[in-house]
Design a protein around this motif. Structure first.
Motif, PDB file in Angstrom:
ATOM      1  N   THR A 113     -10.152 -18.941  -7.777  1.00 10.29           N
ATOM      2  CA  THR A 113     -10.342 -20.123  -6.937  1.00 10.29           C
ATOM      3  C   THR A 113     -11.129 -19.800  -5.663  1.00 10.29           C
ATOM      4  OG1 THR A 113      -8.169 -19.654  -5.955  1.00 10.29           O
ATOM      5  CG2 THR A 113      -8.246 -21.289  -7.735  1.00 10.29           C
ATOM      6  N   THR A 114     -11.566 -20.874  -5.010  1.00  9.58           N
ATOM      7  CA  THR A 114     -12.268 -20.734  -3.731  1.00  9.58           C
ATOM      8  C   THR A 114     -11.289 -20.716  -2.563  1.00  9.58           C
ATOM      9  OG1 THR A 114     -12.521 -23.140  -3.574  1.00  9.58           O
ATOM     10  CG2 THR A 114     -14.306 -21.915  -4.650  1.00  9.58           C
ATOM     11  N   ARG A 117      -6.950 -30.291  -6.535  1.00  5.58           N
ATOM     12  CA  ARG A 117      -8.082 -29.392  -6.717  1.00  5.58           C
ATOM     13  C   ARG A 117      -8.664 -29.535  -8.129  1.00  5.58           C
ATOM     14  NH1 ARG A 117      -9.733 -26.699  -1.937  1.00  5.58           N
ATOM     15  NH2 ARG A 117      -7.880 -26.066  -0.739  1.00  5.58           N
ATOM     16  N   ILE A 169     -19.058 -23.857  -9.615  1.00  6.76           N
ATOM     17  CA  ILE A 169     -18.218 -23.476  -8.466  1.00  6.76           C
ATOM     18  C   ILE A 169     -19.081 -23.387  -7.206  1.00  6.76           C
ATOM     19  CG2 ILE A 169     -16.700 -21.721  -7.475  1.00  6.76           C
ATOM     20  CD1 ILE A 169     -16.040 -20.850 -10.362  1.00  6.76           C
ATOM     21  N   LYS A 170     -20.227 -22.765  -7.342  1.00  2.00           N
ATOM     22  CA  LYS A 170     -21.111 -22.571  -6.196  1.00  2.00           C
ATOM     23  C   LYS A 170     -21.526 -23.900  -5.565  1.00  2.00           C
ATOM     24  CE  LYS A 170     -25.326 -20.140  -4.803  1.00  2.00           C
ATOM     25  NZ  LYS A 170     -26.438 -19.269  -5.256  1.00  2.00           N
ATOM     26  N   GLY A 181     -19.773 -26.664  -5.711  1.00  2.00           N
ATOM     27  CA  GLY A 181     -18.616 -27.453  -5.311  1.00  2.00           C
ATOM     28  C   GLY A 181     -18.100 -28.425  -6.342  1.00  2.00           C
ATOM     29  N   ASP A 183     -13.269 -26.321  -7.887  1.00  2.00           N
ATOM     30  CA  ASP A 183     -12.635 -25.501  -6.855  1.00  2.00           C
ATOM     31  C   ASP A 183     -12.126 -24.185  -7.430  1.00  2.00           C
ATOM     32  OD1 ASP A 183     -12.810 -27.468  -4.694  1.00  2.00           O
ATOM     33  OD2 ASP A 183     -11.362 -28.611  -5.876  1.00  2.00           O
ATOM     34  N   GLY A 184     -12.212 -24.056  -8.733  1.00  2.00           N
ATOM     35  CA  GLY A 184     -11.753 -22.838  -9.376  1.00  2.00           C
ATOM     36  C   GLY A 184     -11.817 -22.961 -10.881  1.00  2.00           C
ATOM     37  N   VAL A 200     -18.209 -16.383  -6.147  1.00  2.00           N
ATOM     38  CA  VAL A 200     -18.056 -17.782  -5.730  1.00  2.00           C
ATOM     39  C   VAL A 200     -16.595 -18.239  -5.718  1.00  2.00           C
ATOM     40  CG1 VAL A 200     -20.383 -18.515  -6.348  1.00  2.00           C
ATOM     41  CG2 VAL A 200     -18.592 -18.512  -8.110  1.00  2.00           C
ATOM     42  N   ALA A 201     -15.729 -17.506  -6.412  1.00  2.00           N
ATOM     43  CA  ALA A 201     -14.295 -17.811  -6.431  1.00  2.00           C
ATOM     44  C   ALA A 201     -13.545 -16.502  -6.184  1.00  2.00           C
ATOM     45  CB  ALA A 201     -13.889 -18.423  -7.777  1.00  2.00           C
ATOM     46  N   TYR A 240     -10.729 -15.631  -4.810  1.00  2.00           N
ATOM     47  CA  TYR A 240      -9.267 -15.514  -4.867  1.00  2.00           C
ATOM     48  C   TYR A 240      -8.825 -15.465  -6.324  1.00  2.00           C
ATOM     49  CZ  TYR A 240      -9.432 -16.620   0.102  1.00  2.00           C
ATOM     50  OH  TYR A 240      -9.699 -16.583   1.437  1.00  2.00           O
TER      51      TYR A 240
END
Length: 352
Positions: free
Chosen positions: A159-160, A172, A203-204, A206, A209-210, A226-227, A229
């Motif tokens: 995730t982001t 999300r 993801i990049k 938007g 969100d993951g 880009v994610a 987490y």
């Protein structure tokens, strides 16, 4: 066998008075994913060389046309490409053909069961060969399953934003492959169907969100950029498809060639999983070294997630039962086999 191969073979037979004939074949193999992903790499580096080696000294040889990364068929279109004869062999993603290969998706409707992808793949290859329902679904689509099960390592959440509680997912947009979207039920997240070829850009920009993804593909796909987490939720290992041939073409082959293809598919599975097992922890470490933050949830978190879901496995099985596909039987066999292999499912989907 394509028409050129038939003409060549026929000419040789006539010249030899009908004796055993040498056969030179051009065979196209297709995959929607590019060779940066391990299962495609092994088709090129393990499966094809194993076939060629097995045919050395026989009257048969193959010239290969390798069509990967959407050059002939996109992800999820491999089955149709092989069925229609555009390719003789394909890395068929049952994961992305849930209507035509419904029973093959049993693992994706049973998350939180087992993290050992080798066990999952070995059993699923065996099932394709021995279970009449599994075999029938391939044959109904004009395919002959060869083997080479694509086992997928334990799925992660990338995730982001940091995830410390299930409530952090509320609202999300999280992408997941095929039936894995069902894993997000009860979390408050908005599940979106996606695949590895689009995750990075989505993801990049938007859109997501993951994603729910696995380590052995996340690093080659640079998803940690880009994610960053990475949450080890323990969704479990999965079966995503395998090598299949156009059935009419396969049935017309000499038994020597048929056996070479099957043996090579088995060699592919063994080599792929040895490679996979050796890379997962390394890939996680590499992503962490490159700036990713890795955390692992506890059993209480995992149980809360699993218990919050509908019993998607039971609903899936009942739907297949109504279609005459013995979904309940397949579900029970799979869960019994995994438990016998030492799995301790967070939720026993077949027993509720």
């Amino acid at each position: 066998m394509n028409h050129i191969t038939r003409l060549t073979a026929a000419a040789v037979m006539l010249a030899s008075g009908g004796a055993a004939m040498a056969e030179e074949m051009t065979v196209t193999i297709v995959a929607g994913h590019p060779p940066v992903f391990r299962w495609v790499k092994h088709a090129s580096q393990t499966f094809i060389p194993a076939v060629n080696e097995a045919l050395e000294g026989t009257d048969h040889s193959i010239t290969w046309s390798e069509q990967y990364g959407g050059s002939l068929a996109k992800v999820g279109e491999e089955l149709e490409a092989v069925e229609e004869g555009l390719a003789e062999i394909g890395l068929v993603s049952s994961l992305f053909d849930p209507a035509k290969l419904a029973v093959q998706n049993v693992t994706y409707f049973t998350p939180f069961v087992i993290s050992d992808s080798t066990v999952v793949s070995e059993w699923m290859d065996e099932l394709q060969a021995t279970d009449e329902v599994m075999r029938a679904s391939w044959e109904a689509n004009g395919l002959e399953y060869l083997g080479g099960a694509i086992g997928i390592d334990d799925y992660l959440l990338m995730t982001t934003f940091p995830v410390e509680d299930i409530a952090d997912l509320d609202g999300r947009k999280i992408a997941a492959p095929g039936p894995a979207v069902n894993w997000l039920e009860g979390t408050g997240a908005v599940g979106v169907s996606g695949n590895l070829t689009t995750y990075y850009n989505e993801i990049k920009t938007g859109v997501y969100d993951g994603v729910i993804v696995f380590a052995s593909a996340a690093l080659p796909g640079k998803l940690h950029e880009v994610a960053p987490y990475i949450t080890k939720v323990g969704f479990g290992a999965q079966y995503a498809g395998g090598l299949a041939a156009n059935k009419d073409w396969f049935d017309g082959l000499d038994p020597v060639v048929q056996q070479a293809l099957r043996d090579a598919a088995e060699a592919d599975r063994v080599a792929y999983h040895a490679d996979l097992d050796a890379s997962v922890s390394t890939f996680l470490s590499m992503m962490e070294e490159q700036g990713a933050t890795i955390s692992e949830v506890d059993e209480a978190f995992r149980k809360e997630w699993a218990d919050g879901m509908d019993n998607v496995a039971k609903l899936w099985a009942e739907r297949l039962d109504a279609e005459g596909l013995k979904g309940t039987e397949v579900l029970k066999t799979y869960m019994d086999t995994m438990r016998a292999a030492g799995a301790t499912p967070v939720r026993n989907w077949d027993q509720e």
